[in-house]
Design a protein around this motif. Sequence first.
Motif, PDB file in Angstrom:
ATOM      1  N   ASP A  17      12.726 -48.957  14.253  1.00  0.00           N
ATOM      2  CA  ASP A  17      12.388 -48.192  13.046  1.00  0.00           C
ATOM      3  C   ASP A  17      12.412 -46.689  13.329  1.00  0.00           C
ATOM      4  O   ASP A  17      12.963 -45.907  12.555  1.00  0.00           O
ATOM      5  N   SER A  19      14.000 -45.172  15.719  1.00  0.00           N
ATOM      6  CA  SER A  19      15.356 -44.716  16.056  1.00  0.00           C
ATOM      7  C   SER A  19      16.177 -44.425  14.802  1.00  0.00           C
ATOM      8  O   SER A  19      17.004 -43.518  14.797  1.00  0.00           O
ATOM      9  N   ARG A  20      15.942 -45.182  13.742  1.00  0.00           N
ATOM     10  CA  ARG A  20      16.652 -44.907  12.480  1.00  0.00           C
ATOM     11  C   ARG A  20      16.278 -43.527  11.953  1.00  0.00           C
ATOM     12  O   ARG A  20      17.129 -42.779  11.481  1.00  0.00           O
ATOM     13  N   ASN A  21      15.004 -43.181  12.064  1.00  0.00           N
ATOM     14  CA  ASN A  21      14.570 -41.853  11.623  1.00  0.00           C
ATOM     15  C   ASN A  21      15.140 -40.766  12.522  1.00  0.00           C
ATOM     16  O   ASN A  21      15.552 -39.717  12.041  1.00  0.00           O
ATOM     17  N   ALA A  23      17.914 -40.894  14.089  1.00  0.00           N
ATOM     18  CA  ALA A  23      19.332 -40.754  13.734  1.00  0.00           C
ATOM     19  C   ALA A  23      19.498 -39.889  12.489  1.00  0.00           C
ATOM     20  O   ALA A  23      20.442 -39.094  12.402  1.00  0.00           O
ATOM     21  N   GLU A  24      18.570 -40.011  11.540  1.00  0.00           N
ATOM     22  CA  GLU A  24      18.657 -39.221  10.305  1.00  0.00           C
ATOM     23  C   GLU A  24      18.288 -37.756  10.533  1.00  0.00           C
ATOM     24  O   GLU A  24      18.917 -36.863   9.988  1.00  0.00           O
ATOM     25  N   THR A  25      17.257 -37.525  11.320  1.00  0.00           N
ATOM     26  CA  THR A  25      16.758 -36.157  11.502  1.00  0.00           C
ATOM     27  C   THR A  25      17.406 -35.424  12.670  1.00  0.00           C
ATOM     28  O   THR A  25      17.405 -34.195  12.708  1.00  0.00           O
ATOM     29  N   GLY A  26      17.892 -36.182  13.657  1.00  0.00           N
ATOM     30  CA  GLY A  26      18.444 -35.559  14.858  1.00  0.00           C
ATOM     31  C   GLY A  26      17.377 -35.040  15.805  1.00  0.00           C
ATOM     32  O   GLY A  26      17.676 -34.300  16.734  1.00  0.00           O
ATOM     33  N   GLU A  52      18.609 -41.886  19.240  1.00  0.00           N
ATOM     34  CA  GLU A  52      19.138 -42.811  18.236  1.00  0.00           C
ATOM     35  C   GLU A  52      19.340 -44.228  18.755  1.00  0.00           C
ATOM     36  O   GLU A  52      19.159 -45.188  18.015  1.00  0.00           O
ATOM     37  N   ILE A 107       6.240 -40.260   9.223  1.00  0.00           N
ATOM     38  CA  ILE A 107       7.527 -40.320   8.514  1.00  0.00           C
ATOM     39  C   ILE A 107       7.326 -40.779   7.077  1.00  0.00           C
ATOM     40  O   ILE A 107       7.921 -40.261   6.153  1.00  0.00           O
ATOM     41  N   HIS A 108       6.473 -41.788   6.926  1.00  0.00           N
ATOM     42  CA  HIS A 108       6.281 -42.406   5.608  1.00  0.00           C
ATOM     43  C   HIS A 108       5.238 -41.675   4.905  1.00  0.00           C
ATOM     44  O   HIS A 108       4.748 -41.363   4.113  1.00  0.00           O
TER      45      HIS A 108
END
Length: 108
Positions: A17, A19-21, A23-26, A52, A107-108
């Motif tokens: 979970d 890692s997905r964030n 990947a989005e934020t860098g 990522e 994040i959420h």
Amino acid sequence: MSFENCLINNFKEKLFDLSRNVAETGKPVVLYTTLLDEVCDYGEQELAIVNEDFVVIQVITFGGYVPIAVQHQRVFTFDEFAEWIFERSDYLFIQCFNTLDDALVSIH
């Protein structure tokens, strides 16, 4: 399924979970830092960083006459890291688990 396997699987899910964030934020996330050795003005520190696709552990030297440098690094898949950290140290496993929770909540 044993309690240990349940903990490890939950840990893996949290890593995926996060890692997905990442990947989005860098922006990679530091799971833990620990001081391995410190003598006078010289030390070694271990950092675990989630990017990522992997968890990267770096051992960094600093201080004294030695310039800051990465002495070595290990790269783990999320599955490998979850098993490795669980076997390595209860304290580090719980610390990483809490860091994952905190990062996911923010994040959420």
